[in-house]
Design a protein around this motif. Structure first.
Motif, PDB file in Angstrom:
ATOM      1  N   LYS A 184      -6.980   3.481   4.005  1.00 41.96           N
ATOM      2  CA  LYS A 184      -6.357   3.927   2.759  1.00 41.96           C
ATOM      3  C   LYS A 184      -6.981   3.219   1.563  1.00 41.96           C
ATOM      4  O   LYS A 184      -7.231   3.828   0.504  1.00 41.96           O
ATOM      5  N   ARG A 185      -7.222   1.920   1.709  1.00 41.45           N
ATOM      6  CA  ARG A 185      -7.815   1.164   0.610  1.00 41.45           C
ATOM      7  C   ARG A 185      -9.201   1.704   0.255  1.00 41.45           C
ATOM      8  O   ARG A 185      -9.581   1.765  -0.922  1.00 41.45           O
ATOM      9  N   ARG A 186      -9.954   2.142   1.274  1.00 43.17           N
ATOM     10  CA  ARG A 186     -11.313   2.652   1.050  1.00 43.17           C
ATOM     11  C   ARG A 186     -11.356   4.167   0.897  1.00 43.17           C
ATOM     12  O   ARG A 186     -12.409   4.752   0.736  1.00 43.17           O
ATOM     13  N   ASP A 187     -10.143   4.800   0.970  1.00 40.44           N
ATOM     14  CA  ASP A 187     -10.038   6.256   0.826  1.00 40.44           C
ATOM     15  C   ASP A 187     -10.934   6.987   1.825  1.00 40.44           C
ATOM     16  O   ASP A 187     -11.680   7.907   1.469  1.00 40.44           O
ATOM     17  N   LEU A 188     -10.838   6.584   3.099  1.00 43.21           N
ATOM     18  CA  LEU A 188     -11.609   7.225   4.167  1.00 43.21           C
ATOM     19  C   LEU A 188     -10.631   7.738   5.218  1.00 43.21           C
ATOM     20  O   LEU A 188     -10.276   7.038   6.166  1.00 43.21           O
ATOM     21  N   PRO A 189     -10.122   8.966   5.060  1.00 41.34           N
ATOM     22  CA  PRO A 189      -9.171   9.503   6.032  1.00 41.34           C
ATOM     23  C   PRO A 189      -9.826   9.682   7.393  1.00 41.34           C
ATOM     24  O   PRO A 189     -11.030   9.951   7.482  1.00 41.34           O
ATOM     25  N   HIS A 211       0.818  -1.216   0.000  1.00 34.81           N
ATOM     26  CA  HIS A 211       0.000   0.000   0.000  1.00 34.81           C
ATOM     27  C   HIS A 211       0.848   1.261   0.000  1.00 34.81           C
ATOM     28  O   HIS A 211       0.368   2.331  -0.387  1.00 34.81           O
ATOM     29  N   PRO A 255     -17.872   8.994   2.976  1.00 32.91           N
ATOM     30  CA  PRO A 255     -17.208   9.934   2.070  1.00 32.91           C
ATOM     31  C   PRO A 255     -18.196  10.858   1.397  1.00 32.91           C
ATOM     32  O   PRO A 255     -19.354  10.491   1.177  1.00 32.91           O
ATOM     33  N   THR A 313     -13.249   1.895   9.672  1.00 30.73           N
ATOM     34  CA  THR A 313     -12.771   3.218   9.270  1.00 30.73           C
ATOM     35  C   THR A 313     -13.103   4.262  10.308  1.00 30.73           C
ATOM     36  O   THR A 313     -12.952   5.452  10.092  1.00 30.73           O
ATOM     37  N   THR A 315      -0.977   9.186   8.107  1.00 31.14           N
ATOM     38  CA  THR A 315      -2.073  10.076   7.694  1.00 31.14           C
ATOM     39  C   THR A 315      -3.405   9.334   7.583  1.00 31.14           C
ATOM     40  O   THR A 315      -4.453   9.973   7.486  1.00 31.14           O
ATOM     41  N   TRP A 316      -3.363   8.007   7.592  1.00 27.42           N
ATOM     42  CA  TRP A 316      -4.593   7.199   7.528  1.00 27.42           C
ATOM     43  C   TRP A 316      -4.937   6.566   8.879  1.00 27.42           C
ATOM     44  O   TRP A 316      -5.898   5.803   8.975  1.00 27.42           O
TER      45      TRP A 316
END
Length: 396
Positions: A338-343, A264, A395, A385, A298-299
């Protein structure tokens, strides 16, 4: 018994002699020469003491039981060689030379006395199996002189070996000298049995009943002492072998963790050739794991670290085991985020829950971290998440 034990001791002495003799090509100092002489004398002693060789050597010399005088004279010289090694280890050349003089003089007197008493004795038949028992019966003075010299030398070797082991400059030299010192009780078992031979002879008996005790005692002393003398030479090779095995095991243990993170976060990974040695590859793997961990910060959700810590404490974990589980929970959660793009709503200041002090400690901790990645607590936070108990953030 000496038909089996003495050839074994002879083989051990020969192996040590061949291994150590190569050192003389580059180092002919007194300690090295004396140590090689020690192994050579040991080889002669136990080769000649083998019954079949004993008889042949005596026949070649044309003197009955000449093998007994030869081997026991070699024993006395051998113990003085050991003292020379220890004197040069623990003192400067001049001091060692000065302290060696009385020992060499005493050696000469002992050898002369033994020879006079031996040749003054009446022949009583070849005795390859029980020479000492026969000497105790017919020439006890000869055996007493030999035992006194042997015992005095072995006590000095044991005392000096233990004393110098405390200040020896390398770990393997310290270990070797301790082994040499620890053989003293077995040497005293041998001299005790031989002294009992003399006492028994004066009472009209012989010491054949405890002859195996003497033989086993001297065999153990010789084998352990020989290992102790060569341990400083081949001990570092054992350390190197242990390190290589440890590096290989660690490399395999960290492989899954490294792959799961760099899959990743591939940026920290640098290409390398197969010619790169394993230790360097392992060192780079350790760095890349930490770099990937910082990149995933950052995640990471700051709440996950606190909640995972509470779960680990309730599970009874402490210290680095607890820290490894906390970091594993953060990593599992961050990878999914990160995989789901949910910071996360709030990032931690650091992705690390422990601060190992050096590379060895870092390597040990990362192995704990690799194991913790599949722990129940880390599984609990994988696929989330958000921290448990908080509203789910979708998101935009």
């Amino acid at each position: 018994m000496n038909t089996l034990l003495y050839p074994l001791c002879s083989a051990v002495a020969l192996a040590a002699l061949l291994y150590k003799a190569r050192v003389l090509r580059t180092d002919r100092s007194v300690p090295q020469v004396a140590l090689v002489a020690n192994f050579l004398l040991l080889f002669v002693i136990f080769t000649v003491s083998t019954p079949s060789v004993w008889v042949r050597v005596s026949e070649l010399a044309g003197i009955e039981n000449f093998s007994g005088l030869l081997t026991q004279s070699c024993v006395v010289v051998m113990t003085v060689c050991q003292q020379l090694v220890l004197l040069h280890f623990s003192h400067g050349p001049e001091t060692a030379r000065r302290k060696a003089v009385p020992r060499v003089v005493a050696l000469g007197l002992v050898l002369v006395t033994m020879s006079v008493l031996f040749f003054a004795a009446t022949a009583h038949g070849e005795a390859p199996h029980d020479f000492a028992v026969a000497r105790a019966q017919f020439t006890p003075a000869y055996l007493v002189v030999y035992l006194a010299a042997f015992t005095a030398n072995q006590v000095q070797v044991g005392v000096m070996g233990r004393r110098y082991a405390r200040i020896a400059p390398s770990p393997w030299l310290r270990r070797g000298l301790r082994m040499v010192a620890l053989t003293l009780p077995f040497a005293l078992v041998y001299t005790g049995a031989r002294t009992a031979d003399v006492v028994a002879a004066q009472l009209g008996h012989d010491g054949r009943a405890w002859e195996p005790v003497a033989q086993i005692g001297v065999a153990i002393a010789v084998i352990v002492q020989t290992i102790g003398w060569i341990l400083p030479d081949w001990g570092p090779h054992l350390t190197s072998l242990r390190d290589r095995l440890g590096h290989r095991i660690a490399h395999r243990a960290l492989g899954p963790l490294h792959r799961s993170l760099t899959e990743h976060v591939p940026e920290p990974v640098l290409p390398f050739t197969r010619a790169l040695d394993l230790r360097t590859r392992l060192y780079r793997m350790v760095i890349e794991i930490r770099d990937a961990q910082w990149a995933l910060r950052t995640w990471m959700d700051a709440d996950v670290a606190e909640l995972a810590r509470q779960d680990a404490e309730r599970a009874g974990l402490r210290g680095e085991e607890l820290a490894a589980v906390v970091e594993a929970a953060q990593l599992r959660n961050a990878i999914d985020a990160k995989r789901r793009d949910l910071p996360p709503p709030r990032q931690p200041q650091t992705p690390m829950a422990a601060a190992p002090g050096d590379l060895a400690a870092e390597l040990a901790f990362q192995r704990r971290l690799a194991r913790a990645m599949s722990s129940p607590i880390a599984d609990r936070y994988a696929g989330r998440t958000e921290a448990p108990g908080t509203p789910r953030k979708e998101p935009a």
